[in-house]
Design a protein around this motif. Structure first.
Motif: not given
Length: 444
Positions: A97-105, A114-118, A121-124
């Motif tokens: 999965v990719d985080c749309r907020a910070c671009g990390t995978r 499963p709903d929070r980027c480590p 910290g962005a959610r969903d």
């Protein structure tokens, strides 16, 4: 499956061991002068000895001391046909999965939330999970076309399946018997991390044990017990180990039963080794794809069958890391903190350190002769710099079981002082009895 957190996990120990590893030459980032290369490590003068000792201890238990297991060293590069037959090209994947907020995978099945980027910290903000193949591909030969595609092996197992008939015939074995292998493997991990625990290039210690189908479950239970005992015999505390059977939804498509030997790492319980009952999937798949028979004919019973396989598979670097964590200890000695690695003698990088009391030639020359006599039998360190107390402390941090000090009295009495790492007790031993004394003390 996410890591199983435990209140008993010591999170601070992680940084302690990472710092010790770099400072004392166990392991450090690869290509560090160029900024490093993520998830790759170089193993220094002490680390390479520790890894070698882990592999030798495994080989001793799995091959040397058994009449029913033989060794193999199969190629690292393999043609696509091998990995197509084994199912790796299609199913050796992790959910990405990719985080749309910070671009990390991130690997979706390892996220605590499963709903929070480590990372941010962005959610969903995660994309839909997609399957990411972990195989490294390359080109073999001078022309880069489809016919030149080859793969770096993501496990050592397939070489043992492909060579099953050759090995069985040349070694004159019959089921139940095993093929063991230690070697480099490569996996394009989505989220490598936790120091050397999860890297893209690592060594595996694997054994494929071929058995009559009706005996598979019994042998699976046998190898689960044997592999757990191996870690305990080499000094791991029982309360930091456990055997965890996989839940049905965790099992690989080929496995009817898998159990993990888990260790209590600083971040919680995590896998040291997996013991899988792979059934006849691999031999049957390669037989069908290649057109070659990979079965066994029992002349006693007149039965022909495809053996089932029980596979204990461990990582060398992961095991070495766990042994370091388990061995680390501190204690107060005369008002100072002593750091000591209480490694089992079989695993200790150096078995003995030879330390002349001073750098005067009347001590260093005979001390080097003592080194020469011991190094024929053991891996020995030699250190003549700094005060003797500082050198003792350095060897304690390296896990060296015994220190041998050649002093001014040695010139007259032909004896040396032998200091024990764990008790710090010192005894006087004649030089001509030293090899025997060290052998007996270490139990090697």
């Amino acid at each position: 499956m996410a890591t199983d957190r435990s209140p008993d996990a010591d999170a601070s120990l992680f940084d302690t061991i990472v710092n010790l590893s770099k400072r004392r030459g166990f392991a450090f980032p690869s290509a560090e002068i160029y900024g490093g290369f993520r998830s790759t490590y170089d193993y220094g003068p002490v680390g390479v000895l520790l890894l070698r000792n882990v592999k030798e201890a495994w080989w001793r238990a799995m091959v040397q001391r058994r009449h029913d297991v033989v060794g193999l060293d199969a190629a690292v590069l393999s043609p696509p046909a091998v990995w197509e037959a084994s199912g790796h090209l299609e199913s050796f994947t992790d959910p990405l999965v990719d985080c749309r907020a910070c671009g990390t995978r991130h690997r979706a099945d390892k996220l605590e939330d499963p709903d929070r980027c480590p990372a941010c910290g962005a959610r969903d903000t995660f994309t839909e999970a997609r399957q990411f193949n972990l195989m490294f591909s390359t080109q073999a030969g001078p022309v880069a076309d489809a016919g030149a595609t080859a793969y770096l092996r993501p496990e050592t197992a397939q070489g043992m399946f492909v060579d099953f008939t050759q090995v069985m015939t040349t070694a004159r074995k019959k089921p139940p018997f095993g093929i063991a292998q230690v070697g480099k493997t490569f996996r394009n991990e989505i989220t490598p991390g936790n120091f050397v625990f999860r890297t893209r290039e690592f060594e595996q210690m694997e054994m494929e044990f071929f058995v009559p189908p009706a005996e598979a479950q019994r042998w699976h239970e046998y190898w689960c017990a044997e592999r757990l005992r191996w870690y305990v015999d080499l000094g791991m505390p029982v309360d930091k180990l456990r055997l965890r059977p996989h839940e049905p939804d965790e099992l690989s498509h080929y496995s009817s039963a898998t159990s993990d030997v888990e260790f209590l790492f600083p971040w919680g319980w995590d896998e040291l080794e997996g013991i899988a009952n792979r059934g006849d999937f691999d031999l049957s798949a390669h037989s069908k794809a290649s057109g070659e028979k990979l079965d066994y004919f029992d002349q006693t019973t007149g039965e022909r069958y495809t053996p089932h396989v029980v596979e204990p598979a461990a990582g060398v670097t992961r095991a070495a890391f766990a042994f370091l964590l388990a061995a680390y200890d501190t204690e107060e000695v005369r008002g100072e903190t002593r750091v000591v690695l209480r490694l089992h003698p079989r695993l200790a990088p150096y078995k003995v350190a030879v330390l002349p009391l001073s750098k005067k030639v009347e001590l260093t020359d005979p001390a080097r002769q003592v080194f020469a006599s011991l190094s024929d039998r053991f891996m020995v360190d030699y250190d003549e710099t700094q005060a003797i107390g500082r050198r003792y402390r350095r060897q304690d941090e390296l896990g060296t079981p015994l220190c041998v000090t050649y002093d001014f009295e040695s010139v007259d009495d032909g004896a040396v002082t032998v200091r024990d790492r764990d008790t710090m007790e010192q005894v006087r031993v004649p030089i001509d009895e030293l090899v025997t004394h060290v052998t007996d003390r270490l139990g090697l």
